[in-house]
Motif scaffolding. Structure first.
Motif, PDB file in Angstrom:
ATOM      1  N   THR A  29      72.642 121.619 -17.707  1.00  0.00           N
ATOM      2  CA  THR A  29      72.146 120.960 -18.915  1.00  0.00           C
ATOM      3  C   THR A  29      70.706 120.524 -18.671  1.00  0.00           C
ATOM      4  OG1 THR A  29      72.676 119.267 -20.555  1.00  0.00           O
ATOM      5  CG2 THR A  29      72.985 118.638 -18.259  1.00  0.00           C
ATOM      6  N   GLN A 212      81.405 119.614 -33.371  1.00  0.00           N
ATOM      7  CA  GLN A 212      80.909 119.645 -34.763  1.00  0.00           C
ATOM      8  C   GLN A 212      81.927 119.043 -35.727  1.00  0.00           C
ATOM      9  OE1 GLN A 212      79.305 123.545 -35.530  1.00  0.00           O
ATOM     10  NE2 GLN A 212      77.844 123.325 -33.849  1.00  0.00           N
ATOM     11  N   HIS A 246      80.002 102.393 -33.870  1.00  0.00           N
ATOM     12  CA  HIS A 246      80.358 102.913 -32.546  1.00  0.00           C
ATOM     13  C   HIS A 246      79.181 103.723 -31.998  1.00  0.00           C
ATOM     14  CE1 HIS A 246      82.149 105.035 -29.326  1.00  0.00           C
ATOM     15  NE2 HIS A 246      82.365 106.154 -29.979  1.00  0.00           N
ATOM     16  N   ASN A 249      76.515 108.564 -30.644  1.00  0.00           N
ATOM     17  CA  ASN A 249      75.509 109.606 -30.733  1.00  0.00           C
ATOM     18  C   ASN A 249      74.470 109.128 -31.743  1.00  0.00           C
ATOM     19  OD1 ASN A 249      74.329 111.918 -31.997  1.00  0.00           O
ATOM     20  ND2 ASN A 249      75.944 113.165 -31.088  1.00  0.00           N
TER      21      ASN A 249
HETATM   22  N1  ACO Z   1      73.531 121.144 -22.263  1.00  0.00           N
HETATM   23  C1  ACO Z   1      72.996 122.336 -22.650  1.00  0.00           C
HETATM   24  N2  ACO Z   1      73.592 123.145 -23.522  1.00  0.00           N
HETATM   25  C2  ACO Z   1      74.781 122.747 -24.028  1.00  0.00           C
HETATM   26  C3  ACO Z   1      75.404 121.532 -23.652  1.00  0.00           C
HETATM   27  C4  ACO Z   1      74.721 120.736 -22.719  1.00  0.00           C
HETATM   28  N3  ACO Z   1      75.222 119.546 -22.319  1.00  0.00           N
HETATM   29  N4  ACO Z   1      76.556 121.430 -24.318  1.00  0.00           N
HETATM   30  C5  ACO Z   1      76.682 122.533 -25.092  1.00  0.00           C
HETATM   31  N5  ACO Z   1      75.604 123.324 -24.906  1.00  0.00           N
HETATM   32  C6  ACO Z   1      75.311 124.599 -25.538  1.00  0.00           C
HETATM   33  C7  ACO Z   1      76.540 125.326 -26.040  1.00  0.00           C
HETATM   34  O1  ACO Z   1      77.144 126.063 -25.011  1.00  0.00           O
HETATM   35  C8  ACO Z   1      75.956 126.211 -27.108  1.00  0.00           C
HETATM   36  O2  ACO Z   1      75.371 127.315 -26.503  1.00  0.00           O
HETATM   37  P1  ACO Z   1      75.444 128.761 -27.205  1.00  0.00           P
HETATM   38  O3  ACO Z   1      74.707 128.605 -28.508  1.00  0.00           O
HETATM   39  O4  ACO Z   1      74.771 129.642 -26.231  1.00  0.00           O
HETATM   40  O5  ACO Z   1      76.910 129.048 -27.411  1.00  0.00           O
HETATM   41  C9  ACO Z   1      74.812 125.355 -27.678  1.00  0.00           C
HETATM   42  O6  ACO Z   1      74.529 124.349 -26.680  1.00  0.00           O
HETATM   43  C10 ACO Z   1      75.161 124.681 -28.986  1.00  0.00           C
HETATM   44  O7  ACO Z   1      76.433 124.070 -28.854  1.00  0.00           O
HETATM   45  P2  ACO Z   1      77.057 123.249 -30.010  1.00  0.00           P
HETATM   46  O8  ACO Z   1      78.362 122.666 -29.579  1.00  0.00           O
HETATM   47  O9  ACO Z   1      77.028 124.076 -31.268  1.00  0.00           O
HETATM   48  O10 ACO Z   1      75.970 122.093 -30.167  1.00  0.00           O
HETATM   49  P3  ACO Z   1      75.814 121.036 -31.289  1.00  0.00           P
HETATM   50  O11 ACO Z   1      74.492 121.165 -31.901  1.00  0.00           O
HETATM   51  O12 ACO Z   1      77.017 120.940 -32.182  1.00  0.00           O
HETATM   52  O13 ACO Z   1      75.786 119.690 -30.436  1.00  0.00           O
HETATM   53  C11 ACO Z   1      77.198 117.852 -29.827  1.00  0.00           C
HETATM   54  C12 ACO Z   1      76.916 119.327 -29.640  1.00  0.00           C
HETATM   55  C13 ACO Z   1      76.026 117.038 -29.307  1.00  0.00           C
HETATM   56  C14 ACO Z   1      78.441 117.515 -29.023  1.00  0.00           C
HETATM   57  C15 ACO Z   1      77.411 117.585 -31.336  1.00  0.00           C
HETATM   58  O14 ACO Z   1      78.360 118.463 -31.892  1.00  0.00           O
HETATM   59  C16 ACO Z   1      77.840 116.187 -31.580  1.00  0.00           C
HETATM   60  O15 ACO Z   1      77.060 115.288 -31.469  1.00  0.00           O
HETATM   61  N6  ACO Z   1      79.125 115.975 -31.931  1.00  0.00           N
HETATM   62  C17 ACO Z   1      79.687 114.676 -32.029  1.00  0.00           C
HETATM   63  C18 ACO Z   1      80.495 114.495 -30.822  1.00  0.00           C
HETATM   64  C19 ACO Z   1      80.520 113.107 -30.297  1.00  0.00           C
HETATM   65  O16 ACO Z   1      79.657 112.289 -30.488  1.00  0.00           O
HETATM   66  N7  ACO Z   1      81.573 112.885 -29.571  1.00  0.00           N
HETATM   67  C20 ACO Z   1      81.760 111.645 -28.938  1.00  0.00           C
HETATM   68  C21 ACO Z   1      83.160 111.370 -28.856  1.00  0.00           C
HETATM   69  S1  ACO Z   1      83.840 111.159 -30.404  1.00  0.00           S
HETATM   70  C22 ACO Z   1      83.559 109.658 -30.840  1.00  0.00           C
HETATM   71  O17 ACO Z   1      83.146 108.861 -30.104  1.00  0.00           O
HETATM   72  C23 ACO Z   1      83.848 109.392 -32.227  1.00  0.00           C
END
Ligand code: ACO
Length: 319
Positions: A29, A212, A246, A249
Motif C-alpha cells: 500500500t 463500497q 463514527h 473514513n
Molecule cells: N492500498 C493500495 N491499493 C489498495 C488498497 C490499499 N490499502 N486497498 C485496495 N486497493 C486497491 C484494490 O485492490 C483495487 O485495485 P484494482 O483496481 O487493481 O483492482 C483498487 O485499490 C480500488 O479498490 P476499491 O476497493 O474499489 O477502492 P475504493 O475506492 O472503494 O476504496 C475503501 C476502498 C477505502 C475501503 C472504500 O470503499 C471505503 O472507504 N469504504 C468504506 C469502508 C469503511 O470505512 N469501512 C470501515 C469499517 S465499516 C464501519 O466502520 C462502518
C-alpha cells in the motif's frame, strides 16, 4: 423527571504509533492511497500484552477523574466492544475488577462500530428508569487482533483505542434523544465470520468487508438517523453545535456532513490520528473536543454510529 447527563469524558490510545509510511513497508500500500481514500494518516496498535480492558481502564480513570466521581459511586458499567479480552467474563466485569468496583451492574454490548451509541442509549434508559444513578459507559477495542495484516483492503483502515464517559442522573437533560436501529440482512458486507468451536477457530477470524457497499450504506443511514433523532428532540439540524459521526473514513464523514448541511468546521474529526477504532471512535473524538475546549457546557452534540450487523444509531446530548 429524571434525565442523564455526561459529567466526564476520557480516552486512551496505545503507545505504539504506526504511520501509513511504516505500514507500507510491510503491506502492499502507500501513504498516498490511504490518505486520499480514507483521510487516515496513522493508527495506534496495542502491544501483545495490552488488552481491551487495559485501554478501557485508562480511559475510565480519566473520565472518572474529570467527573469527580469515585469508583464506588458507579452502579452501572457498560463496555461496548467487538474485541473482548476473552469469551467470558465480559470485558465490563474485567474492567470493574481492575477499577476496584464491587456490585455495580456490568455487561458488554456488541454492536461493532455502533457499540458506543448503543451503550450510551442503554445507560440513559437505565438512569431514566431509576435503575442506575451513576454510569460508566466505555467503547474499547483492540481491533488489530482481528485483522489480517496481509489484507491491504482492511488492515490499513483500523486501529486500537478506548473512550469513556460518566453519566449521572439529574433533573436537567442531558441526553435529549436517542435512536437505535439494525438490519441483519446486511450481515455479509462487513463481518469477522470465524467462531470458536471444539477448541479451534472455524472459519475466517479476520475482518472481511465489501468497502463500497459499506460506504453507501453508512452515508445513507447516518443521514437518516441524524434527522430522526433531531426530530425526536423537537430540534432542527441548525440547532446542533457539533456532529461526531463514527470515525471510519474522512470521505464518509464529509459526505454525511454535506447531506445534513452541517459545516465541516462543526464536525469533530479524529480519524486521521487513530484510524477506525470501532466502538472507541466516538468517545475518543468526544473526549478530544471536550479537552481541547471546542465542546463547551451547554453545547448540543450529535453522536452517531454505524457498523457491522448492520447496526446504526444516534444520541443527541446537551453537554
Ligand atoms: N492500498 C493500495 N491499493 C489498495 C488498497 C490499499 N490499502 N486497498 C485496495 N486497493 C486497491 C484494490 O485492490 C483495487 O485495485 P484494482 O483496481 O487493481 O483492482 C483498487 O485499490 C480500488 O479498490 P476499491 O476497493 O474499489 O477502492 P475504493 O475506492 O472503494 O476504496 C475503501 C476502498 C477505502 C475501503 C472504500 O470503499 C471505503 O472507504 N469504504 C468504506 C469502508 C469503511 O470505512 N469501512 C470501515 C469499517 S465499516 C464501519 O466502520 C462502518
Amino acid at each position: 423527571m429524571t434525565y442523564s447527563r455526561i459529567i466526564g469524558t476520557g480516552s486512551a490510545l496505545p503507545t505504539r504509533l504506526v504511520t501509513n509510511h511504516e505500514l507500507a513497508q510491510t503491506v502492499d500500500t502507500s501513504d498516498e492511497w490511504i490518505t486520499t481514500r480514507t483521510g487516515i494518516r496513522q493508527r495506534y496498535l496495542a502491544e501483545e500484552s495490552q488488552t481491551t480492558s487495559d485501554l478501557a481502564l485508562e480511559a475510565s480513570r480519566q473520565a472518572l477523574d474529570q467527573a469527580g466521581v469515585s469508583v464506588d459511586e458507579l452502579d452501572l458499567i457498560i463496555v461496548a466492544t467487538t474485541t473482548p479480552d476473552q469469551v467470558f467474563p465480559s470485558t465490563a466485569c474485567l474492567l470493574q475488577n481492575k477499577l476496584g468496583n464491587k456490585g455495580a451492574t456490568a455487561f458488554d454490548i456488541q454492536a461493532v462500530c455502533s457499540g458506543f451509541v448503543y451503550a450510551l442509549a442503554t445507560a440513559d434508559s437505565f438512569i431514566r428508569a431509576g435503575q442506575a444513578r451513576t454510569a460508566l459507559v466505555v467503547g474499547a477495542e483492540t481491533l488489530s487482533r482481528i485483522l489480517d495484516w496481509q489484507d491491504r483492503s482492511t488492515c490499513v483502515l483500523f486501529g486500537d483505542g478506548a473512550g469513556a464517559v460518566v453519566l449521572r442522573a439529574g433533573d436537567q437533560p442531558g441526553i435529549l434523544a436517542s435512536t437505535l436501529h439494525a438490519d441483519g440482512s446486511y450481515s455479509d458486507i462487513l463481518a469477522a465470520p470465524g467462531k470458536m468451536c471444539g477448541g479451534k477457530i472455524v472459519g475466517n477470524p479476520f475482518v472481511e468487508m465489501d468497502g463500497q457497499a459499506v460506504f453507501k450504506f453508512a452515508v445513507k443511514v447516518l443521514d437518516d438517523v441524524a434527522r430522526e433523532t433531531v426530530d425526536k428532540a423537537g430540534l432542527a439540524l441548525s440547532d446542533i453545535d457539533w456532529l461526531i459521526p463514527h470515525q471510519a473514513n474522512l470521505r464518509i464523514l464529509d459526505s454525511t456532513a454535506k447531506k445534513l448541511g452541517i459545516p465541516t468546521e462543526r464536525v469533530v474529526v479524529t480519524v486521521d490520528r487513530h484510524a477506525n477504532t470501532s466502538a472507541a471512535s466516538i468517545p475518543l473524538a468526544l473526549d478530544t473536543a471536550v479537552r481541547d475546549g471546542r465542546i463547551k457546557p451547554g453545547d448540543k452534540v450529535l453522536l452517531e454510529g454505524v457498523g457491522g450487523g448492520f447496526t446504526w444509531g444516534a444520541v443527541l446530548v446537551q453537554m
